[in-house]
Design an enzyme around this catalytic site. Sequence first.
Site, PDB file in Angstrom:
ATOM      1  N   ASP A 126     -48.371   8.480 -17.924  1.00  0.00           N
ATOM      2  CA  ASP A 126     -47.610   9.557 -17.313  1.00  0.00           C
ATOM      3  C   ASP A 126     -48.206   9.847 -15.936  1.00  0.00           C
ATOM      4  O   ASP A 126     -49.341  10.306 -15.828  1.00  0.00           O
ATOM      5  CB  ASP A 126     -47.665  10.816 -18.196  1.00  0.00           C
ATOM      6  N   ARG A 128     -46.797  11.868 -13.543  1.00  0.00           N
ATOM      7  CA  ARG A 128     -46.159  13.018 -12.911  1.00  0.00           C
ATOM      8  C   ARG A 128     -47.185  14.018 -12.374  1.00  0.00           C
ATOM      9  O   ARG A 128     -48.255  14.193 -12.930  1.00  0.00           O
ATOM     10  CB  ARG A 128     -45.220  13.710 -13.903  1.00  0.00           C
TER      11      ARG A 128
END
Length: 202
Positions: A126, A128
């Site tokens: 991930d 982000r």
Amino acid sequence: MTVRYVESSKLPTSWGIFDMHGFEDTETSKEHVVLSMGQIDNGEPVLARIHSECLTGDALFSLRCDCGAQLQSAMHRIAMEGRGVIFYLRQEGRGIGLMNKIKAYRLQDKGADTVEANEQLGFGADMRDYSILQPMLEHMNIHEIRLMTNNPRKVKALQELGINVVERVAHESGRNPHNAKYLETKKGKLGHLLEDQDDGES
């Protein structure tokens, strides 16, 4: 922070009329959108969804993920409550971008799960970055949120930014035979708080 507010307008939808607020990250040239409904700056905790862009799920109706269903469910829940906000962040494919997401999908076609595919491409599971939310929240005068998410990492990331998440609202929708493995990977490897398949949706 490089995120600046641009302009607002009305956005009529199937669920009601939202206010759409545009923000630009001048460092990356990415444009983000906030949808709001009702009075969100009165100091009361706001029902909120932080939604990362998913072209395939949000606009192309893909069944490989649950993103489109989650976005629509969030809009519906906010409309039912008459007050809430959706932060639509341009962080496609958990931050790896659309073309790399297609490459990851190809690896998944060959048997990799969503985490393995990202890692085989040299990315983290991930990628982000939620720090871009701070100037948006400040502009919207939002200090406390009731976050619609199944992802405890998202709650932790926001708390580390000093954002007061007063409640995590379970937000599970869109399970189907095409995304069963994807959802189990999110639960098993990414720690998402999802019900077992036999338990149905919550």
